[in-house]
Structures are given as C-alpha cells and as structure tokens.
Motif scaffolding. Structure first.
Motif, PDB file in Angstrom:
ATOM      1  N   HIS A  81     -51.561  27.949 -71.552  1.00  0.00           N
ATOM      2  CA  HIS A  81     -53.031  27.943 -71.469  1.00  0.00           C
ATOM      3  C   HIS A  81     -53.477  27.022 -70.340  1.00  0.00           C
ATOM      4  O   HIS A  81     -52.732  26.151 -69.901  1.00  0.00           O
ATOM      5  CB  HIS A  81     -53.661  27.515 -72.797  1.00  0.00           C
ATOM      6  CG  HIS A  81     -53.310  26.112 -73.212  1.00  0.00           C
ATOM      7  ND1 HIS A  81     -52.159  25.810 -73.895  1.00  0.00           N
ATOM      8  CD2 HIS A  81     -53.952  24.939 -73.019  1.00  0.00           C
ATOM      9  CE1 HIS A  81     -52.104  24.515 -74.132  1.00  0.00           C
ATOM     10  NE2 HIS A  81     -53.181  23.951 -73.595  1.00  0.00           N
ATOM     11  N   THR A 131     -46.678  33.717 -63.592  1.00  0.00           N
ATOM     12  CA  THR A 131     -46.500  34.694 -64.659  1.00  0.00           C
ATOM     13  C   THR A 131     -45.662  34.037 -65.744  1.00  0.00           C
ATOM     14  O   THR A 131     -44.598  33.483 -65.456  1.00  0.00           O
ATOM     15  CB  THR A 131     -45.792  35.959 -64.133  1.00  0.00           C
ATOM     16  OG1 THR A 131     -46.570  36.510 -63.063  1.00  0.00           O
ATOM     17  CG2 THR A 131     -45.640  37.010 -65.234  1.00  0.00           C
ATOM     18  N   THR A 132     -46.179  34.078 -66.972  1.00  0.00           N
ATOM     19  CA  THR A 132     -45.436  33.538 -68.106  1.00  0.00           C
ATOM     20  C   THR A 132     -45.081  34.678 -69.049  1.00  0.00           C
ATOM     21  O   THR A 132     -45.823  35.645 -69.177  1.00  0.00           O
ATOM     22  CB  THR A 132     -46.249  32.483 -68.883  1.00  0.00           C
ATOM     23  OG1 THR A 132     -47.419  33.088 -69.434  1.00  0.00           O
ATOM     24  CG2 THR A 132     -46.636  31.320 -67.985  1.00  0.00           C
ATOM     25  N   GLU A 133     -43.921  34.547 -69.679  1.00  0.00           N
ATOM     26  CA  GLU A 133     -43.508  35.522 -70.683  1.00  0.00           C
ATOM     27  C   GLU A 133     -42.907  34.772 -71.860  1.00  0.00           C
ATOM     28  O   GLU A 133     -42.032  33.920 -71.686  1.00  0.00           O
ATOM     29  CB  GLU A 133     -42.482  36.499 -70.127  1.00  0.00           C
ATOM     30  CG  GLU A 133     -42.048  37.527 -71.157  1.00  0.00           C
ATOM     31  CD  GLU A 133     -41.079  38.556 -70.618  1.00  0.00           C
ATOM     32  OE1 GLU A 133     -40.513  39.303 -71.443  1.00  0.00           O
ATOM     33  OE2 GLU A 133     -40.873  38.621 -69.393  1.00  0.00           O
ATOM     34  N   ASP A 143     -45.011  38.766 -74.870  1.00  0.00           N
ATOM     35  CA  ASP A 143     -46.374  38.502 -74.377  1.00  0.00           C
ATOM     36  C   ASP A 143     -46.297  37.975 -72.944  1.00  0.00           C
ATOM     37  O   ASP A 143     -45.680  36.940 -72.684  1.00  0.00           O
ATOM     38  CB  ASP A 143     -47.080  37.490 -75.272  1.00  0.00           C
ATOM     39  CG  ASP A 143     -48.501  37.207 -74.800  1.00  0.00           C
ATOM     40  OD1 ASP A 143     -49.215  38.166 -74.440  1.00  0.00           O
ATOM     41  OD2 ASP A 143     -48.894  36.019 -74.782  1.00  0.00           O
ATOM     42  N   GLN A 186     -48.495  36.891 -69.503  1.00  0.00           N
ATOM     43  CA  GLN A 186     -49.793  36.481 -68.976  1.00  0.00           C
ATOM     44  C   GLN A 186     -49.632  36.126 -67.504  1.00  0.00           C
ATOM     45  O   GLN A 186     -48.593  35.590 -67.097  1.00  0.00           O
ATOM     46  CB  GLN A 186     -50.331  35.261 -69.736  1.00  0.00           C
ATOM     47  CG  GLN A 186     -50.564  35.492 -71.215  1.00  0.00           C
ATOM     48  CD  GLN A 186     -51.712  36.452 -71.480  1.00  0.00           C
ATOM     49  OE1 GLN A 186     -52.734  36.425 -70.802  1.00  0.00           O
ATOM     50  NE2 GLN A 186     -51.532  37.312 -72.467  1.00  0.00           N
ATOM     51  N   TYR A 189     -51.562  34.011 -64.392  1.00  0.00           N
ATOM     52  CA  TYR A 189     -52.571  32.994 -64.112  1.00  0.00           C
ATOM     53  C   TYR A 189     -52.662  32.785 -62.607  1.00  0.00           C
ATOM     54  O   TYR A 189     -51.642  32.702 -61.924  1.00  0.00           O
ATOM     55  CB  TYR A 189     -52.199  31.661 -64.772  1.00  0.00           C
ATOM     56  CG  TYR A 189     -52.095  31.743 -66.269  1.00  0.00           C
ATOM     57  CD1 TYR A 189     -53.190  31.492 -67.077  1.00  0.00           C
ATOM     58  CD2 TYR A 189     -50.885  32.069 -66.870  1.00  0.00           C
ATOM     59  CE1 TYR A 189     -53.093  31.563 -68.455  1.00  0.00           C
ATOM     60  CE2 TYR A 189     -50.784  32.142 -68.252  1.00  0.00           C
ATOM     61  CZ  TYR A 189     -51.890  31.890 -69.036  1.00  0.00           C
ATOM     62  OH  TYR A 189     -51.782  31.960 -70.403  1.00  0.00           O
ATOM     63  N   HIS A 245     -40.995  31.659 -66.786  1.00  0.00           N
ATOM     64  CA  HIS A 245     -42.092  31.658 -65.821  1.00  0.00           C
ATOM     65  C   HIS A 245     -41.591  31.845 -64.398  1.00  0.00           C
ATOM     66  O   HIS A 245     -40.483  31.438 -64.055  1.00  0.00           O
ATOM     67  CB  HIS A 245     -42.948  30.385 -65.938  1.00  0.00           C
ATOM     68  CG  HIS A 245     -42.182  29.108 -65.777  1.00  0.00           C
ATOM     69  ND1 HIS A 245     -41.364  28.582 -66.752  1.00  0.00           N
ATOM     70  CD2 HIS A 245     -42.122  28.240 -64.735  1.00  0.00           C
ATOM     71  CE1 HIS A 245     -40.840  27.446 -66.332  1.00  0.00           C
ATOM     72  NE2 HIS A 245     -41.276  27.224 -65.107  1.00  0.00           N
TER      73      HIS A 245
END
Length: 140
Positions: free
Chosen positions: A8, A74-76, A81, A83, A85, A102
């Motif tokens: 986040h 990019t996160t996984e 999931d 995301q 950023y 990431h």
C-alpha cells in the motif's frame, strides 16, 4: 507466521511551497511505517530497459520512494493478487511486505530510496519465482 499488511501507499508530510521548494520528513516514523528502519539504500542511473527487483523476501519489509524520476512497481502476492504502482512524488512511498514478489522499472532520471526493516542478508532473498509461489502459498 506473522501477518503483514498488503502492499500500500504511504504519504509522508510535504512541507513548503512552490516558490521555496518542499521537504518531506520521516521523523518519529513509527506512526507512518509498520517497522523500524534498519537499512537504507538507493538506486540510480538505471537504464529504462532494465527491470530490477524480481524477488521477494523472507523477513524484510520495505518502503520504496521515488526520490526523483518515476518508478513503476509491480507487486504480486502468493494468492495471485497483482498490483501496479506508479511512484513519481517524493512524499509518497510504497510499502512492500516480505511475502510480495516485486519488480521495478525506472525512468532514466529515477533515484529510488528504500527503507528496509532488516540488515542485508542474501539468505532473506527469494530470487526464484516458483519458489516464492510455493513457499508463500504454504504459509497463507
């Protein structure tokens, strides 16, 4: 296994004005960071064609900040999931828990500042994607 928050964004204070410039402060960071900072590092002059990161951590939590330029992170998570950023404001950081794979792409002028919860240890890194999925799926 400890529970970690999902990746986040974290907003740091932005003090100043356009005519004099800005400062963001990480004083008394316990209120804004979910960990005590044990290591700080920065990357710069990374060619735009290079994708860095490509790992997860066993224990280390991080906050990544685009001190200059732009970062696409990019996160996984092990549950799949994903995301993306876009960091391009020095007063915003991205929290990355240990359980997140990431990758990072940089603008040529980017300077990435990283705040980490642990000192460097190669044993903390998971550099193989399949190992990451297997290890964190078991712990979920």
């Amino acid at each position: 296994m400890a529970d970690y928050p999902a990746p986040h964004l974290i907003e740091f204070p932005k003090l100043g004005a356009p005519d004099i410039g800005y400062i963001s402060v990480g004083e008394n960071m316990a209120s804004s960071l979910p960990f005590a900072v044990q290591r700080v590092f920065w990357t710069y002059y990374t060619p735009e064609s290079i994708v860095r990161g490509r790992h997860a951590h066993q224990r280390t939590e991080q906050v990544l900040i685009a001190a200059a330029g732009r970062l696409i992170v990019t996160t996984e998570l092990a549950d799949g999931d994903i995301q993306i950023y876009r960091l391009e404001t020095p007063c915003v950081g991205l929290y990355i828990p240990p359980c997140a794979w990431h990758t990072i792409q940089y603008s040529h002028s980017a300077v990435q500042l990283a705040l980490a919860s642990q000192p460097y240890s190669e044993d903390d890194y998971i550099r193989d994607y399949d190992t990451f999925r297997q290890q964190w799926s078991r712990k979920a």
